[in-house]
Design a protein around this motif. Structure first.
Motif, PDB file in Angstrom:
ATOM      1  N   HIS A 177       0.890  -1.713  -0.144  1.00 34.75           N
ATOM      2  CA  HIS A 177      -0.038  -0.357  -0.117  1.00 34.75           C
ATOM      3  C   HIS A 177       1.295   1.329  -0.293  1.00 34.75           C
ATOM      4  CE1 HIS A 177      -3.036  -2.758   1.966  1.00 34.75           C
ATOM      5  NE2 HIS A 177      -3.354  -2.958   1.124  1.00 34.75           N
ATOM      6  N   PRO A 178       1.665   1.660  -0.865  1.00 41.57           N
ATOM      7  CA  PRO A 178       2.120   3.195  -1.031  1.00 41.57           C
ATOM      8  C   PRO A 178       2.027   3.471  -0.375  1.00 41.57           C
ATOM      9  CG  PRO A 178       2.847   1.337  -3.354  1.00 41.57           C
ATOM     10  CD  PRO A 178       1.333   1.632  -2.530  1.00 41.57           C
ATOM     11  N   GLU A 179       0.814   4.128  -0.920  1.00 43.18           N
ATOM     12  CA  GLU A 179       0.822   5.363  -0.601  1.00 43.18           C
ATOM     13  C   GLU A 179       0.347   5.576   1.116  1.00 43.18           C
ATOM     14  OE1 GLU A 179      -1.549   3.189  -2.127  1.00 43.18           O
ATOM     15  OE2 GLU A 179      -2.534   2.727  -0.412  1.00 43.18           O
ATOM     16  N   SER A 180      -0.047   4.660   1.646  1.00 40.94           N
ATOM     17  CA  SER A 180       0.032   4.601   3.451  1.00 40.94           C
ATOM     18  C   SER A 180       1.079   4.922   3.222  1.00 40.94           C
ATOM     19  CB  SER A 180      -0.892   2.987   3.379  1.00 40.94           C
ATOM     20  OG  SER A 180      -0.983   3.858   4.813  1.00 40.94           O
ATOM     21  N   GLN A 227       4.557   5.942   1.608  1.00 43.03           N
ATOM     22  CA  GLN A 227       5.080   6.788   1.468  1.00 43.03           C
ATOM     23  C   GLN A 227       5.048   8.177   2.512  1.00 43.03           C
ATOM     24  OE1 GLN A 227       3.978   7.186  -2.756  1.00 43.03           O
ATOM     25  NE2 GLN A 227       5.892   5.865  -3.090  1.00 43.03           N
ATOM     26  N   VAL A 228       3.234   8.378   3.164  1.00 49.75           N
ATOM     27  CA  VAL A 228       3.302   8.943   4.601  1.00 49.75           C
ATOM     28  C   VAL A 228       4.114   8.778   5.883  1.00 49.75           C
ATOM     29  CG1 VAL A 228       0.893  10.259   5.514  1.00 49.75           C
ATOM     30  CG2 VAL A 228       1.294   9.530   3.109  1.00 49.75           C
ATOM     31  N   LYS A 256      10.432   8.582  -4.289  1.00 46.89           N
ATOM     32  CA  LYS A 256       8.939   8.614  -5.043  1.00 46.89           C
ATOM     33  C   LYS A 256       8.446   8.857  -3.398  1.00 46.89           C
ATOM     34  CE  LYS A 256       8.952   4.482  -6.747  1.00 46.89           C
ATOM     35  NZ  LYS A 256       9.399   2.825  -6.636  1.00 46.89           N
ATOM     36  N   ALA A 298       5.443  12.086  -3.283  1.00 42.96           N
ATOM     37  CA  ALA A 298       4.486  12.072  -2.397  1.00 42.96           C
ATOM     38  C   ALA A 298       4.040  13.146  -1.321  1.00 42.96           C
ATOM     39  CB  ALA A 298       4.126  11.248  -2.175  1.00 42.96           C
ATOM     40  N   ALA A 324      -6.513   5.698   7.292  1.00 42.15           N
ATOM     41  CA  ALA A 324      -7.076   4.607   5.644  1.00 42.15           C
ATOM     42  C   ALA A 324      -7.616   3.204   5.776  1.00 42.15           C
ATOM     43  CB  ALA A 324      -5.143   4.306   5.222  1.00 42.15           C
ATOM     44  N   LYS A 358       3.245  -3.033 -12.763  1.00 41.87           N
ATOM     45  CA  LYS A 358       4.112  -2.243 -11.466  1.00 41.87           C
ATOM     46  C   LYS A 358       5.266  -2.937 -11.427  1.00 41.87           C
ATOM     47  CE  LYS A 358       0.745  -0.362  -8.716  1.00 41.87           C
ATOM     48  NZ  LYS A 358      -0.095  -0.078  -7.343  1.00 41.87           N
TER      49      LYS A 358
END
Lengths: 296, 188
Positions: free
Chosen positions: A206-209, A211-212, A246, A250, B44, B145
């Protein structure tokens, strides 16, 4: 305090240390050698199960860890680890077997099917705990050849170093690494995120999670004026050093900062050569940093 | 999904949780929300840790298992260490992940597929082999990916940090016997 002249530990490097994060293994062996600690690689060790096997099958994961504990028991030594995930999973298996006799019985039965056994006598240790608590300040200081006085370090222990097992350090604000860096002469910057999670496997799943989480650590270290981050776990190191570009995209903010294993900083202070610490393996400019701040 | 099945899911989960060390403490949850406030991923998640326990009590666990929630747990143990009732919530999350995999409920497949690929790799070699793990994972989730990972893989390769072939442990046969023996005690 144990007499430290001929201390020996069974040593569990862990899978990611054999290639991807071999710098942590190499630098650990190098500093242990300087300190006069024998790390005897656990014979034919296997994967501990890590955090990724547990959500598939719990008992199989416990058997994986227990096989390593059984080998360490036979070798008659404490089991030293350097990966936070290995440390937690091995210790958790050990604890659950001690607390739950039925579980211990089932796992012993499984081990016996492969001609092994585990009575439950091994103590699982993190190498950082060994350095600070078994060896201690005088022993470490006596080996410093080039103190790190020009270097500002943000110490990042990682979440599983002091959780859930908070008997070696504070669960929320661990300090062992800060103390160690102080003994090496480094200036430890105030950094409240030492035990906040780097995102772990979420960086991939879950990169978006992820990365934060990584971004907050990198940014905060920079904001506090740190020259570098010090880590105690191969997955933390990977997340913090390999995805800075990356993560910066972000976070829409600069995130570049050199990241080193605490053992690489120890070795630098002990005057070891860059090869002995595998500094070239790094994705961040750690050699340049050390040259500038610590000297040649 | 019918209500009865949702109730069964809750019961099945609670049964596993009660068998954990300190698992029975889940009965003492006071819905204070410390877990959700401590969780680095709860923002999330569709349902935070406090809501998960509430859903269990309400027999609505199916909603959680069909949502993007449990695989966002990063196993950082913040909830576990802070819970005033002493609930080992990270372990509860592991139980939820197992239940989701067993029932084939995962809507959020990436975490489950990563864990499955990991377990298969370890079963095969006795150790994790990162290149095998990641190829399995990306082939089963999003092969495109995988291409985005090529630059990192190349960087690792040129630094000599990429292990291209896995090495099996010597005692693999013995390990397989052990794993087969533990399965006889039930699938958990």
């Amino acid at each position: 305090m144990i007499d430290a002249t001929v201390q020996a530990y069974s040593y569990f490097p862990g899978c990611s240390l054999t290639a991807t994060n071999r710098a942590y293994d190499i630098s650990t062996r190098s500093v242990a050698h300087v300190l006069g600690v024998r790390l005897v690689e656990l014979d034919d060790w296997n994967c501990c199960g890590a955090t990724a096997y547990l959500p598939i099958r719990e008992k199989r994961s416990f058997v994986l860890s227990a096989r390593n504990l059984a080998i360490a028991e036979k070798e008659g030594r404490q089991l030293a680890t350097i990966c936070n995930a290995c440390y937690v999973v091995l210790r958790k298996t050990n604890k659950y077997m001690a607390e739950d006799h039925k579980l211990h019985g089932e796992i012993r039965g499984a081990l016996r099917a492969g001609n092994m056994d585990y009575r439950g006598t091994v103590r699982v240790r993190h190498f950082l705990d060994i350095v600070v608590n078994d060896l201690g300040e005088d022993r470490v200081r006596s080996h410093v050849r080039k103190d790190l006085s020009g270097l500002k370090v943000a110490c990042y222990s990682g979440c599983q170093f002091s959780r859930p097992f908070d008997d070696i350090d504070d669960a929320e604000y661990p300090v062992l690494m800060d103390r160690l860096m102080g003994w090496l002469g480094a200036e430890v910057v105030p950094f409240g995120l030492s035990a906040k999670c780097c995102g772990g496997m979420a960086m991939t799943t879950h990169p978006e999670s992820g990365q934060v989480l990584t971004g907050r650590i990198l940014q905060t270290a920079r904001d506090r004026g740190a020259d570098c981050l010090a880590t105690a776990c191969p997955l933390c190191q990977m997340n913090l050093e390999a995805f800075q570009g990356k993560v910066a995209q972000a976070m829409k903010a600069d995130c570049d900062i050199p990241v080193l294993y605490f053992t690489q900083l120890m070795g630098s202070a002990f005057g070891l050569e860059p090869q002995a610490l595998a500094l070239r393996d790094s994705f961040t400019p750690v050699e340049t940093l050390l040259k500038e701040k610590v000297g040649g | 999904m019918t209500t009865a099945t949702a109730k069964e899911l809750s019961e099945e989960l609670l049964h596993s949780v009660y068998s954990l060390p300190h698992g029975e403490k889940i009965k003492q949850c006071l819905q204070c929300g410390t877990c959700s406030a401590s969780c680095p991923s709860s923002a999330a998640m569709e349902y935070g840790p406090r809501e998960i326990i509430a859903s269990l009590r309400a027999g609505m666990l199916d909603r959680v298992l069909n949502s993007r929630t449990v695989w966002l747990c990063v196993s950082c143990y913040s909830c576990t260490i802070r819970c005033p009732a002493g609930i080992p919530f990270t372990d509860v999350m592991y139980e939820l992940k197992r239940l989701e995999v067993d029932k084939g409920l995962s809507r959020d497949a990436s975490g489950a597929k990563m864990a499955q690929a990991f377990a298969e790799t370890v079963d095969q070699y006795g150790r994790n082999v990162e290149i095998k793990l990641l190829s399995k994972y990306y082939l089963r989730t999003n092969p495109l990916k995988a291409l985005l990972q090529v630059p990192l893989a190349m960087k690792l390769f040129f630094k000599g940090r990429l292990e291209l072939f896995g090495r099996k442990i010597k005692g693999l046969e013995g390990l397989h016997k052990m794993l087969a023996a533990i399965e006889e005690n039930g699938k958990k």
